[in-house]
Design a protein around this motif. Structure first.
Motif, mmCIF file in Angstrom:
data_model
loop_
_atom_site.group_PDB
_atom_site.id
_atom_site.type_symbol
_atom_site.label_atom_id
_atom_site.label_comp_id
_atom_site.label_asym_id
_atom_site.label_seq_id
_atom_site.Cartn_x
_atom_site.Cartn_y
_atom_site.Cartn_z
ATOM 1 N N PRO A 1 31.095 48.865 -27.958
ATOM 2 C CA PRO A 1 31.236 47.502 -28.486
ATOM 3 C C PRO A 1 32.522 47.281 -29.278
ATOM 4 O O PRO A 1 32.934 46.136 -29.482
ATOM 5 C CB PRO A 1 30.006 47.330 -29.376
ATOM 6 N N SER B 1 27.462 48.764 -38.672
ATOM 7 C CA SER B 1 28.036 47.419 -38.815
ATOM 8 C C SER B 1 27.251 46.595 -39.825
ATOM 9 O O SER B 1 27.848 45.850 -40.627
ATOM 10 C CB SER B 1 28.020 46.686 -37.470
ATOM 11 N N ARG C 1 25.561 49.457 -34.425
ATOM 12 C CA ARG C 1 24.958 48.252 -35.001
ATOM 13 C C ARG C 1 24.479 48.499 -36.427
ATOM 14 O O ARG C 1 24.665 47.668 -37.314
ATOM 15 C CB ARG C 1 23.779 47.765 -34.126
ATOM 16 N N ASP D 1 27.160 43.198 -26.669
ATOM 17 C CA ASP D 1 26.554 42.747 -27.925
ATOM 18 C C ASP D 1 25.040 42.949 -27.963
ATOM 19 O O ASP D 1 24.351 42.312 -28.741
ATOM 20 C CB ASP D 1 26.904 41.276 -28.176
ATOM 21 N N SER D 2 24.551 43.845 -27.127
ATOM 22 C CA SER D 2 23.121 44.158 -27.154
ATOM 23 C C SER D 2 22.903 45.586 -26.659
ATOM 24 O O SER D 2 23.743 46.134 -25.934
ATOM 25 C CB SER D 2 22.326 43.183 -26.280
ATOM 26 N N TYR E 1 25.082 53.075 -29.427
ATOM 27 C CA TYR E 1 25.202 51.643 -29.694
ATOM 28 C C TYR E 1 24.385 51.260 -30.932
ATOM 29 O O TYR E 1 24.854 50.503 -31.784
ATOM 30 C CB TYR E 1 24.749 50.812 -28.484
ATOM 31 N N LYS F 1 22.895 45.689 -22.821
ATOM 32 C CA LYS F 1 24.220 45.701 -22.184
ATOM 33 C C LYS F 1 24.875 47.074 -22.318
ATOM 34 O O LYS F 1 25.468 47.586 -21.363
ATOM 35 C CB LYS F 1 25.115 44.629 -22.787
ATOM 36 N N LYS G 1 34.016 43.255 -26.652
ATOM 37 C CA LYS G 1 33.243 42.343 -27.512
ATOM 38 C C LYS G 1 32.010 41.796 -26.806
ATOM 39 O O LYS G 1 31.055 41.398 -27.457
ATOM 40 C CB LYS G 1 34.133 41.188 -28.003
ATOM 41 N N GLY G 2 32.017 41.763 -25.476
ATOM 42 C CA GLY G 2 30.867 41.274 -24.726
ATOM 43 C C GLY G 2 29.665 42.202 -24.767
ATOM 44 O O GLY G 2 28.558 41.819 -24.402
#
Length: 139
Positions: A77, A135, A132, A84-85, A128, A88, A81-82
């Protein structure tokens, strides 16, 4: 600029590390030094290693496949930027792992194994989710 170059270099490094361990033999880990094969039965290799092989073989194969993809999932990520889950990120990890496994079909010393795809995808998801979590802490 320096920050994005560093992130790009780390991301590329994670991919190169994955390629080096999945495409080339590593005698220290006993990877790719014996004849390979194919497994399309989910959890067959995981179960076989758990109940028939040594704890070392179980850990190297299963935890190794997960840990190998954690940096990739963490850095994904930051580069795209796409992404976002978790879905994905895991989808991208799944695709990368499937490409590797298909290429390994043509390598006599490598195993093409659906369990590797499962474990690599889990590793991408963990990476991922770590991204998150960190972040959220820094916001």
């Amino acid at each position: 600029m320096l920050k994005s170059n560093l992130i790009n270099a780390l991301f590329l490094g994670s991919i190169l590390f994955i390629v080096s361990l999945t495409m080339f033999p590593d005698t220290s880990l006993d990877i790719g030094v014996k004849p390979g094969g194919v497994n399309f039965i989910p959890f067959y290799t995981i179960g076989g290693l758990l109940f028939q092989d040594s704890l070392r073989d179980f850990a190297v194969n299963n935890f190794g496949n997960i840990i190998l993809f954690i940096p990739f999932g963490f850095l994904l990520p930051l580069n795209f930027k796409g992404i976002d889950s978790t879905f994905k990120a895991c989808s991208v990890g799944l695709m990368l792992s499937m490409i590797i496994e298909v290429l390994q079909l043509f390598m006599s010393n490598r195993w093409t194994d659906i369990d590797d795809v499962i474990l690599n995808t889990i590793g991408t998801g963990i990476g991922y989710m770590l991204f998150r979590w960190i972040s959220l802490i820094y916001k």
